[in-house]
Design a protein around this motif. Structure first.
Motif, PDB file in Angstrom:
ATOM      1  N   CYS A 186       0.817  -1.219   0.000  1.00 21.42           N
ATOM      2  CA  CYS A 186       0.000   0.000   0.000  1.00 21.42           C
ATOM      3  C   CYS A 186       0.851   1.271   0.000  1.00 21.42           C
ATOM      4  CB  CYS A 186      -0.904   0.051   1.238  1.00 21.42           C
ATOM      5  SG  CYS A 186      -1.540  -1.539   1.803  1.00 21.42           S
TER       6      CYS A 186
ATOM      7  N   CYS B 233       1.250   4.091  -2.613  1.00 25.99           N
ATOM      8  CA  CYS B 233       0.126   4.961  -2.961  1.00 25.99           C
ATOM      9  C   CYS B 233      -0.499   5.677  -1.765  1.00 25.99           C
ATOM     10  CB  CYS B 233      -0.965   4.147  -3.647  1.00 25.99           C
ATOM     11  SG  CYS B 233      -0.447   3.445  -5.227  1.00 25.99           S
ATOM     12  N   HIS B 234      -0.244   5.180  -0.556  1.00 28.91           N
ATOM     13  CA  HIS B 234      -0.869   5.791   0.634  1.00 28.91           C
ATOM     14  C   HIS B 234       0.168   6.088   1.702  1.00 28.91           C
ATOM     15  CE1 HIS B 234      -5.052   4.786  -0.506  1.00 28.91           C
ATOM     16  NE2 HIS B 234      -4.619   3.603  -0.874  1.00 28.91           N
TER      17      HIS B 234
END
Ligand code: HEC
Length: 121
Positions: free
Chosen positions: A51, A54-55
């Motif tokens: 993740c 992107c985060h």
């Protein structure tokens, strides 16, 4: 007299109350990394792998997707959906909007660990 001192005080108190009630709430900080349980730590690693590109997890601001800081301390996700394990699991497995489906690469155990980690943020 229209702008008497008591009426000014009264209006500032009213304004302060309105700001206090509606202003942006500061969320409590994430659980310190050195206090994470084994599962939460595993989730942190799985998050970085799957993740993290992107985060953000521990800071605000968007990368490709919204920061997940404080996700479980809020009532709603950016989409407006209520925060829940089910919705986030579904999002990971099937994607949503510009987020790709990650069901093929992120296993059930990884998802459980990631959810445990998200709850510490
Ligand atoms: C390739 C980039 C990418 C990756 C990898 C990615 N996401 Fe996302 N994510 C996004 C984008 C873009 C959005 C915004 C989607 C939208 O609503 O249009 C998003 C949205 C979300 C949301 C909010 C959903 C909502 O209802 O508002 C959650 C929660 C989320 N991602 C969790 C994760 C988790 C957990 C992982 C790792 C398992 C992950 N994402 C991996 C790009 C990504």
């Amino acid at each position: 007299m229209k702008n008497s001192v008591p009426s000014l005080i009264c209006r500032s108190l009213l304004a302060a109350t309105v700001i206090a009630l509606t202003g942006c709430k500061t969320l409590p900080p994430p659980k310190p990394i050195d206090q994470l349980t084994q599962q939460e730590q595993a989730g942190r690693v799985a998050f970085a792998t799957n993740c993290g590109a992107c985060h953000y997890d521990r800071q605000n601001g968007s990368l490709h997707g919204p920061s997940l800081l404080g996700t479980y301390k809020k009532d709603y996700l950016p989409s407006g959906a209520p925060v829940s394990d089910d919705h986030i699991t579904h999002t990971i497995m099937f994607g949503r909007g510009n987020m790709p489906s990650l069901g093929a690469q992120v296993g059930r155990d990884d998802i459980a660990d990631i959810l445990a980690y998200l709850k510490t943020l």
